[in-house]
Design an enzyme around this catalytic site. Structure first.
Site, PDB file in Angstrom:
ATOM      1  N   HIS A   1       0.844  -1.202   0.000  1.00 44.80           N
ATOM      2  CA  HIS A   1       0.000   0.000   0.000  1.00 44.80           C
ATOM      3  C   HIS A   1       0.882   1.256   0.000  1.00 44.80           C
ATOM      4  O   HIS A   1       0.666   2.188   0.767  1.00 44.80           O
ATOM      5  CB  HIS A   1      -0.917  -0.036   1.225  1.00 44.80           C
ATOM      6  CG  HIS A   1      -2.085   0.892   1.144  1.00 44.80           C
ATOM      7  ND1 HIS A   1      -3.021   0.849   0.145  1.00 44.80           N
ATOM      8  CD2 HIS A   1      -2.482   1.896   1.974  1.00 44.80           C
ATOM      9  CE1 HIS A   1      -3.946   1.772   0.362  1.00 44.80           C
ATOM     10  NE2 HIS A   1      -3.631   2.436   1.465  1.00 44.80           N
TER      11      HIS A   1
ATOM     12  N   GLU B   1      -1.785  -0.767  -6.321  1.00 45.85           N
ATOM     13  CA  GLU B   1      -1.606  -1.985  -5.549  1.00 45.85           C
ATOM     14  C   GLU B   1      -1.848  -3.211  -6.436  1.00 45.85           C
ATOM     15  O   GLU B   1      -2.990  -3.546  -6.748  1.00 45.85           O
ATOM     16  CB  GLU B   1      -2.582  -1.994  -4.377  1.00 45.85           C
ATOM     17  CG  GLU B   1      -2.486  -0.751  -3.505  1.00 45.85           C
ATOM     18  CD  GLU B   1      -3.669  -0.609  -2.577  1.00 45.85           C
ATOM     19  OE1 GLU B   1      -4.114  -1.624  -1.999  1.00 45.85           O
ATOM     20  OE2 GLU B   1      -4.173   0.512  -2.434  1.00 45.85           O
TER      21      GLU B   1
END
Length: 209
Positions: free
Chosen positions: A41, A173
């Site tokens: 992340h 991501e």
């Protein structure tokens, strides 16, 4: 503690290459059938400060997985064409925020990467015109989640005293599709004994000539 416990053992290796890449290699094994969908992340702002709304973004995806009101995919795989999810050609990140009904406004969506070969495939290309900085994301995974820090509220302060406000950065991501374990049409995320989960994602940095 009672009952049989399921155990997945992940290994994460992060390295910097001579090609100006941040490389992330994931591996995992298990002793029971286990859902596994690893990602990172990391937040990026190629300008170093301000917001990312003018960053030019291309995502190599002809389809995305629409979310419901709770941001969980519905199970549908939908074409990006004609929607604010179409980044097949470079677009400023914030150019079509007015077309996104979500609140707070911004992207938090999974895109289906258009892979043409095995191994690492281009997932996204980001360009920031003032600095000339470029970032390319490559991955072995079938999806990439674009998140534009919609929930940043100025409560975080970073290096140099910079306050992180809404849309101060973006995430790319690389992963399997969210909620795959409950969506039979999505690629499976079940790892079984004797199998080894492997994934590689790289972020390559350069400057435009």
């Amino acid at each position: 503690m009672t009952g049989v416990q399921t155990c997945a053992l992940p290994i994460l290796t992060i390295s910097l290459t001579d090609a100006n890449e941040l490389r992330i290699d994931y591996a995992a094994t298990t002793d029971k059938a286990t859902p596994i969908n690893l990602t990172n992340h990391s937040y990026f702002n190629l300008a170093g400060e301000g917001d990312v709304l003018s960053h030019e973004l291309m995502i190599a995806a002809d389809y995305f997985t629409p979310p419901d009101s709770t941001r969980i995919p519905t199970g549908e795989i939908k074409a990006v064409k004609g929607t604010p999810m179409d980044f097949t050609q470079p677009q400023p990140v914030g150019a079509r925020f007015s077309q996104i009904p979500d609140r707070p406004v911004g992207y938090d969506h999974n895109f289906v990467i258009t892979k043409r070969e095995e191994g690492l495939a281009l997932a996204a290309h980001v360009y920031e015109s003032k600095s000339g900085r470029v970032m390319e994301a490559y991955t072995t995974e079938p999806g990439v989640q674009l998140y534009t820090s919609n929930f940043f509220d100025g409560s975080l302060t970073g290096k140099g005293g910079i306050v992180y406000r809404q849309h101060a950065a973006l995430c790319l991501e690389a992963q399997h599709f969210p909620d795959s374990v409950n969506q039979p049409k999505f690629p499976s995320v079940i790892l079984r004994p004797g199998q080894t989960y492997r994934q590689t994602t790289t972020y390559k940095f350069s400057t435009a000539v």
